[in-house]
Write an enzyme that holds these catalytic residues in place. Structure first.
Site, short mmCIF file in Angstrom:
data_model
loop_
_atom_site.label_atom_id
_atom_site.label_comp_id
_atom_site.label_asym_id
_atom_site.label_seq_id
_atom_site.Cartn_x
_atom_site.Cartn_y
_atom_site.Cartn_z
N SER A 108 115.70 50.69 104.22
CA SER A 108 115.14 51.63 103.65
C SER A 108 113.79 52.25 104.36
O SER A 108 113.56 53.33 104.52
CB SER A 108 114.83 51.29 102.07
OG SER A 108 116.17 51.30 101.35
N THR A 109 113.17 51.42 104.75
CA THR A 109 111.65 51.54 105.26
C THR A 109 112.23 52.41 106.75
O THR A 109 111.57 53.20 107.12
CB THR A 109 111.09 50.19 105.71
OG1 THR A 109 110.73 49.64 104.52
CG2 THR A 109 109.93 50.60 106.53
N ARG A 152 115.90 52.60 90.06
CA ARG A 152 114.76 52.04 90.01
C ARG A 152 113.54 53.04 90.01
O ARG A 152 114.02 54.17 90.32
CB ARG A 152 114.74 51.18 91.35
CG ARG A 152 115.43 50.20 91.52
CD ARG A 152 115.61 49.20 92.76
NE ARG A 152 116.41 48.24 93.10
CZ ARG A 152 117.03 47.96 94.24
NH1 ARG A 152 116.64 48.31 95.29
NH2 ARG A 152 117.86 46.73 94.04
N ARG A 183 108.97 41.29 97.08
CA ARG A 183 108.97 42.46 96.23
C ARG A 183 108.54 42.53 94.81
O ARG A 183 107.94 43.32 94.18
CB ARG A 183 110.38 42.77 96.03
CG ARG A 183 111.16 43.15 97.27
CD ARG A 183 112.83 43.62 97.21
NE ARG A 183 113.45 44.11 97.98
CZ ARG A 183 114.58 44.25 97.88
NH1 ARG A 183 115.33 43.94 96.90
NH2 ARG A 183 115.35 45.29 98.87
N ARG A 210 120.99 36.93 96.48
CA ARG A 210 120.97 37.93 97.62
C ARG A 210 121.10 37.30 99.04
O ARG A 210 121.66 37.48 99.92
CB ARG A 210 119.83 38.67 97.57
CG ARG A 210 119.89 39.79 96.27
CD ARG A 210 118.81 40.76 96.40
NE ARG A 210 118.70 41.59 95.10
CZ ARG A 210 119.58 42.78 95.18
NH1 ARG A 210 120.03 43.05 96.25
NH2 ARG A 210 119.47 43.44 93.99
#
Length: 203
Positions: free
Chosen positions: A22-23, A48, A141, A152
């Site tokens: 995403s970054t 989110r 996070r 994950r």
């Protein structure tokens, strides 16, 4: 559903949750707002904080998602952490119709499905430098329980093992953001880059 034709060759990005996709994508779209278009996926997970419907995802119910699936609306779909995700033919067509390169952020399960279609994208895998580094990123996070982090990481291990089969055109290890972004940008702009090696999995 008819195949997608006459596209600028799409770019399929995959990699474990927390690896920094995403970054990288946010920065690319900020630097080249007219060159790329993001394929907005459908999902049954809850938004989110800060996420907008139609921009980050199309948030939908499990019932509606299954209906779309039955109608053949998706190029690929996957179930991850109890939620469905899917990339629709409609969203890719919308991007391609503007002349922009369509970028798809896809889980490994979806990559396998896309390889059974005639989409013919470029496949790029974003890898963590190690599973230890990924574990720390996920914990950092502050939104993941230990059980979620463990799940994950198990998924990440499977994704890296799949990537080691040589199914991607490019691999970029996100060990340094500036370096990773430079390579990512060059791939997105259709420039050749030297391939990274995937990290060892024994940590």
């Amino acid at each position: 559903m008819s195949p997608i034709v006459d596209l600028v060759r799409p770019l399929v990005i995959s990699g474990p949750s927390g690896v920094g996709k995403s970054t990288l994508l946010t920065r690319l779209f900020a630097d080249y707002p007219d060159r790329f278009g993001f394929s907005v996926s459908h999902t049954t997970r809850a938004p989110r904080p800060g996420e907008e419907d139609g921009r980050h995802y199309y948030f939908t119910t499990r019932e509606k998602f299954r209906q779309l699936l039955d109608e053949g609306a998706f190029i690929e779909h996957a179930e991850f952490s109890g939620n469905y995700y899917g990339t629709s033919f409609m969203t890719v067509r919308q991007v391609s119709s503007t002349g922009r390169r369509c970028i798809l952020d896809i889980e490994a399960q979806g990559v396998r499905q896309i390889k059974q279609t005639d989409l013919n994208p470029v496949y790029l895998f974003i890898s963590p430098p190690s599973l230890t580094a990924l574990r720390e990123r996920l914990r950092g996070r502050g939104t993941e329980s230990e059980a979620s982090v463990a799940k994950r990481l198990a998924t990440a291990l499977k994704e890296i093992e799949y990537a080691q089969e040589g199914v991607h055109n490019y691999v970029i290890i996100n060990d340094d953001l500036e370096r990773a972004y430079d390579l990512f940008k060059r791939v997105a702009l259709d420039e050749e880059i030297p391939g990274d090696s995937l990290p060892p999995l024994d940590d």
